[in-house]
Design a protein around this motif. Structure first.
Motif, PDB file in Angstrom:
ATOM      1  N   VAL A 337     -22.165 -33.724 -10.218  1.00 17.35           N
ATOM      2  CA  VAL A 337     -23.275 -34.354 -10.928  1.00 17.35           C
ATOM      3  C   VAL A 337     -23.514 -33.585 -12.218  1.00 17.35           C
ATOM      4  O   VAL A 337     -23.177 -32.397 -12.326  1.00 17.35           O
ATOM      5  CB  VAL A 337     -24.571 -34.360 -10.076  1.00 17.35           C
ATOM      6  N   GLY A 338     -24.101 -34.257 -13.211  1.00 14.10           N
ATOM      7  CA  GLY A 338     -24.390 -33.599 -14.473  1.00 14.10           C
ATOM      8  C   GLY A 338     -23.154 -32.975 -15.075  1.00 14.10           C
ATOM      9  O   GLY A 338     -22.103 -33.606 -15.174  1.00 14.10           O
ATOM     10  N   GLY A 339     -23.287 -31.712 -15.467  1.00  9.28           N
ATOM     11  CA  GLY A 339     -22.157 -31.011 -16.065  1.00  9.28           C
ATOM     12  C   GLY A 339     -21.462 -30.056 -15.121  1.00  9.28           C
ATOM     13  O   GLY A 339     -20.696 -29.193 -15.576  1.00  9.28           O
ATOM     14  N   GLN A 340     -21.693 -30.182 -13.816  1.00  9.84           N
ATOM     15  CA  GLN A 340     -21.117 -29.229 -12.863  1.00  9.84           C
ATOM     16  C   GLN A 340     -19.592 -29.176 -12.953  1.00  9.84           C
ATOM     17  O   GLN A 340     -18.996 -28.105 -12.825  1.00  9.84           O
ATOM     18  CB  GLN A 340     -21.529 -29.596 -11.431  1.00  9.84           C
ATOM     19  N   ALA A 341     -18.957 -30.335 -13.160  1.00  9.77           N
ATOM     20  CA  ALA A 341     -17.497 -30.383 -13.189  1.00  9.77           C
ATOM     21  C   ALA A 341     -16.911 -29.636 -14.386  1.00  9.77           C
ATOM     22  O   ALA A 341     -15.706 -29.361 -14.416  1.00  9.77           O
ATOM     23  CB  ALA A 341     -17.021 -31.830 -13.203  1.00  9.77           C
ATOM     24  N   GLU A 342     -17.737 -29.309 -15.379  1.00  8.65           N
ATOM     25  CA  GLU A 342     -17.244 -28.551 -16.525  1.00  8.65           C
ATOM     26  C   GLU A 342     -17.034 -27.080 -16.182  1.00  8.65           C
ATOM     27  O   GLU A 342     -16.322 -26.366 -16.886  1.00  8.65           O
ATOM     28  CB  GLU A 342     -18.226 -28.688 -17.682  1.00  8.65           C
ATOM     29  N   VAL A 343     -17.661 -26.628 -15.115  1.00  8.38           N
ATOM     30  CA  VAL A 343     -17.529 -25.232 -14.686  1.00  8.38           C
ATOM     31  C   VAL A 343     -16.812 -25.145 -13.340  1.00  8.38           C
ATOM     32  O   VAL A 343     -15.943 -24.307 -13.131  1.00  8.38           O
ATOM     33  CB  VAL A 343     -18.919 -24.558 -14.602  1.00  8.38           C
ATOM     34  N   VAL A 344     -17.187 -26.036 -12.419  1.00  8.66           N
ATOM     35  CA  VAL A 344     -16.571 -26.046 -11.087  1.00  8.66           C
ATOM     36  C   VAL A 344     -15.446 -27.077 -11.106  1.00  8.66           C
ATOM     37  O   VAL A 344     -15.685 -28.288 -11.107  1.00  8.66           O
ATOM     38  CB  VAL A 344     -17.607 -26.406 -10.003  1.00  8.66           C
ATOM     39  N   THR A 345     -14.234 -26.597 -11.141  1.00  7.50           N
ATOM     40  CA  THR A 345     -13.041 -27.448 -11.142  1.00  7.50           C
ATOM     41  C   THR A 345     -12.279 -27.192  -9.850  1.00  7.50           C
ATOM     42  O   THR A 345     -12.599 -26.257  -9.104  1.00  7.50           O
ATOM     43  CB  THR A 345     -12.153 -27.105 -12.346  1.00  7.50           C
TER      44      THR A 345
END
Length: 753
Positions: A337-345
């Motif tokens: 959700v949000g920008g989480q995927a930009e850090v958690v890959t």
């Protein structure tokens, strides 16, 4: 305004400012603006406009930036634009700023607009602070009120650079939340900073084209520690974890090796977590909850005790705890959700699909946790099928934080974006007569809304007791004498507490709602119960209807006077007696002072009304032995603020609502309920105390035939009791009670004042 910082706060002694900060141009407020070096008369100045200073990622970001600039000789001011309501030490709702001390360590200029001026004057107060502080930069974070004043700021201070930092898109809040408010006022903001590409894309979609950079947060390295030991959940707020972490904990296996679910924080769903924790149950999941922590060392200890950060959020920006947990070496498992995927890959963590149905999401979390726990049936099956090398992923996450998300990178990005921001030219209409009228009209709308809000704010501050407790009275109204007794009680309450909520649980045949004294009281109401429900059902109904942290339960023939100090009672119940830091009480009794008529009443009925304060010396079989305090003996208790620990108090007691909803009066006992409740409370581990320095008076009425029929029928209910009605009396203990009270007061330096 808060206290000045300690001597030496701010820049490290002898530390020169970096060249880039020292040489960057100032935008002066005298109409010059741009290009010139600091003129020697003043330091660079920045004013932060924040809603409050609570524990949160946005506040941390602002404080980090302020500390960085203050360390390089900038003058920093904080202006807080709205209260954050919470329970204070007395258990009353009041405006609090948990991190105000951090701001005050950087600067003496910390202003709470709510406390500083009436709400209707807040806009003028902001202009006064702008005039006297003369900031070159204004930095906005998470304050809608601040965005609504950007038009006024641009019209009045055209040479001041305005920037903001946007953390999270919230589509459920007026189409995007605070980034949407920022976009709507973008023509008055010189530079927008965002915490993620997700926020940037949303703001660009709303037409914003002055976004300087994506400035990602960083992990406080002091909070990092070696991991090992459990699965850490988030706090207890709806958005933080939406109950999914609690649901997963409820489904977790209890057999060794256990999964321990550690919840650090608070929130609206914390009771769900606490309800799962049952150390006495062999089948309950291993769940622990601890209060929020602000100290980096304490936070590091919790990270060090954990293996996994489980954050199944319904909405996020990029959560600060993600950075911190990665830095501590934990495996981060969170929703996309949000920008989480930009850090958690897939390389640095476990990203859970956000659009998965709830049950399927819980199953997926459970599979990952089983594989991580090393359960025999998971080795070689679940772990292999999921295809995740958890140790390698956690190590990669830690490496990413160490190299990409550093404090230096974050502060450098913010500083350069602010200081290099090209000032937007103000719209030409702003300085026309019509433009000035528009600004004045728009500001007036904001002021009027804040004035109405301010009335509510002031009421909260003026009646803290009303915000802390509800008064509950059980009565059986069967004739005019009972109604008259209730009227006298409520009138005595109103003499001292005009706004406290009063509930009357009435299971009698006559209703009170048409009585003028009740109909005209805005803060009193009647709960109509089924006929002859009994005292226990009535008290439980009052507890269920309370909307405050505490409820004060009274009999209908009590009376208040100036010694009925409910504020002292609440402070003591929440551990604030004796200077603070004391025990918290689930039940706290008041002293009942009997007015003339008691002896006459008891001579006409075959019962002695229980009015004792006691410890339970023994409860074996059905035999109860009590150590009773004869309150006519012993020292004066006028100045007592620290309660005495007892097991039984009078029928005038302050109860913690959450505790009384867990340990209830036995509904089958229409009378004879008093001692049964306290024996149940003792078995449940409720903390029962007595504060005899707070009085309520007892003025009985002559019992009418209809009242006598329901009140004095103890014999009919004795067979339902767990104890023999003939009590044992520990005389030696009772005789020594006054001396114990004297020692209790002497040890705390309390007594008559």
């Amino acid at each position: 305004m808060y206290a000045k910082p300690p001597p030496g706060a701010g820049a490290p002694p002898g530390a020169p400012p970096p060249a880039d900060l020292r040489r960057l141009p100032s935008r002066r407020l005298d109409g010059g603006g741009g290009g010139g070096a600091w003129d020697g008369r003043t330091r660079p100045r920045i004013l932060f406009l924040l809603p409050w200073l609570q524990m949160g990622g946005s506040e941390r970001a602002a404080l980090d930036v302020a500390a960085h600039l203050a360390a390089h000789q900038w003058h920093v001011s904080f202006v807080l634009t709205m209260p954050y309501w919470g329970l204070d030490a007395a258990g009353c709702y009041a405006p609090v700023h948990a991190w105000a001390d951090r701001a005050s360590a950087l600067t003496p200029d910390v202003f709470d607009l709510v406390a500083l001026a009436p709400s209707a004057a807040a806009s003028r107060t902001l202009l006064y602070l702008m005039d006297t502080r003369a900031p070159d930069y204004v930095f906005i974070a998470n304050s809608r009120w601040a965005y609504e004043h950007t038009e006024l700021l641009r019209a009045t201070y055209p040479h001041t650079v305005v920037g903001d930092y946007n953390h999270m898109v919230h589509m459920g809040w007026e189409g995007g939340g605070l980034p949407r408010f920022a976009a709507d006022h973008s023509e008055y903001v010189d530079v927008h900073l965002t915490a993620s590409d997700n926020v940037t894309a949303a703001m660009r979609g709303w037409g914003v084209d002055v976004i300087a950079d994506v400035v990602r947060r960083f992990a406080d390295r002091r909070a990092a520690g070696a991991a090992g030991g459990g699965a850490a959940g988030g706090g207890g707020g709806d958005e933080a974890w939406g109950g999914a972490a609690a649901d997963e904990a409820s489904a977790a296996p209890a057999s060794p090796p256990p999964l321990v679910f550690l919840f650090v924080g608070n929130g609206t769903q914390l009771p769900l977590v606490e309800a799962l924790a049952d150390p006495a149950s062999p089948t309950a999941p291993w769940v622990r909850s601890v209060p929020p922590v602000t100290d980096a060392a304490a936070l590091a200890a919790y990270y060090a005790a954990s293996d996994v950060l489980l954050l199944p959020s319904a909405n996020e920006g990029v959560a600060l705890v993600v950075y911190e947990a990665m830095a501590a070496g934990l495996l981060v498992m969170t929703t996309d959700v949000g920008g989480q995927a930009e850090v958690v890959t897939p390389h640095t963590g476990v990203l859970l699909p956000a659009d998965t149905p709830r049950d399927a999401l819980l199953d997926l979390i459970g599979e990952h946790l089983e594989a991580l726990s090393g359960a025999p049936d998971a080795i070689g099956s679940t772990a292999h099928r999921l295809g995740v090398d958890y140790a390698a992923v956690a190590a990669a996450g830690a490496a990413a934080v160490a190299t990409r998300f550093t404090k230096a990178a974050f502060l450098g990005c913010v500083s350069h974006a602010l200081l290099g921001a090209p000032r937007q030219p103000p719209p030409p209409w702003l300085y026309t007569r019509g433009g000035r009228a528009r600004v004045a009209a728009n500001t007036a709308v904001v002021v009027e809304r804040e004035r109405r809000h301010g009335v509510w704010q002031r009421e909260q501050v003026r009646r803290p007791v009303a915000a802390a407790l509800t008064v509950g009275i059980k009565s059986y109204v069967c004739d005019a004498s009972v109604g008259a007794t209730l009227r006298r009680l409520v009138a005595s309450i109103r003499d001292y507490y005009p706004a406290v909520r009063v509930l009357i649980a009435n299971d009698g045949p006559l209703a009170l709602s048409a009585e003028p004294w009740l109909a005209t009281d805005a803060h009193a109401e009647e709960l109509r119960l089924a006929g002859d429900s009994g005292i226990s059902v009535g008290r439980n109904a009052l507890v269920d209807a309370a909307t405050t942290p505490y409820i004060l339960l009274l009999d209908d023939d009590h009376l208040f006077d100036e010694q009925t100090d409910l504020a002292r009672l609440v402070r003591a119940a929440d551990g604030g007696g004796g200077g603070g830091g004391g025990a918290r009480w689930d039940v706290l009794g008041m002293r009942v002072r009997n007015l003339p008529g008691i002896a006459e009443l008891e001579s006409h009925v075959d019962i002695v009304i229980p009015r004792y304060v006691a410890r339970v010396t023994a409860f074996r079989g059905r035999r109860v032995t009590l150590c009773v305090w004869n309150e006519n003996l012993g020292p004066s208790v006028v100045g007592l603020t620290t309660p005495l620990r007892v097991d039984v108090v009078h029928n005038a007691l302050l109860g913690r609502v959450a505790a009384l909803r867990r340990t209830r009066w036995r509904g089958e006992l229409k009378v004879n309920e008093h001692l049964s409740f306290f024996l149940d409370a003792r078995a449940a581990g409720l903390a029962v105390g007595y504060l005899p320095s707070v009085f309520v008076h007892h003025r009985p009425r002559a019992a009418s035939a209809c009242y006598r029929a329901v009140r004095f029928r103890e014999e009919s209910f004795r067979r339902l009791l767990d104890y023999e009605d003939e009590l044992g009396w520990d005389k030696a203990c009772g005789d020594a009670f006054p001396e114990r009270v004297r020692a209790h007061m002497a040890a705390r330096g309390e007594g008559r004042r």
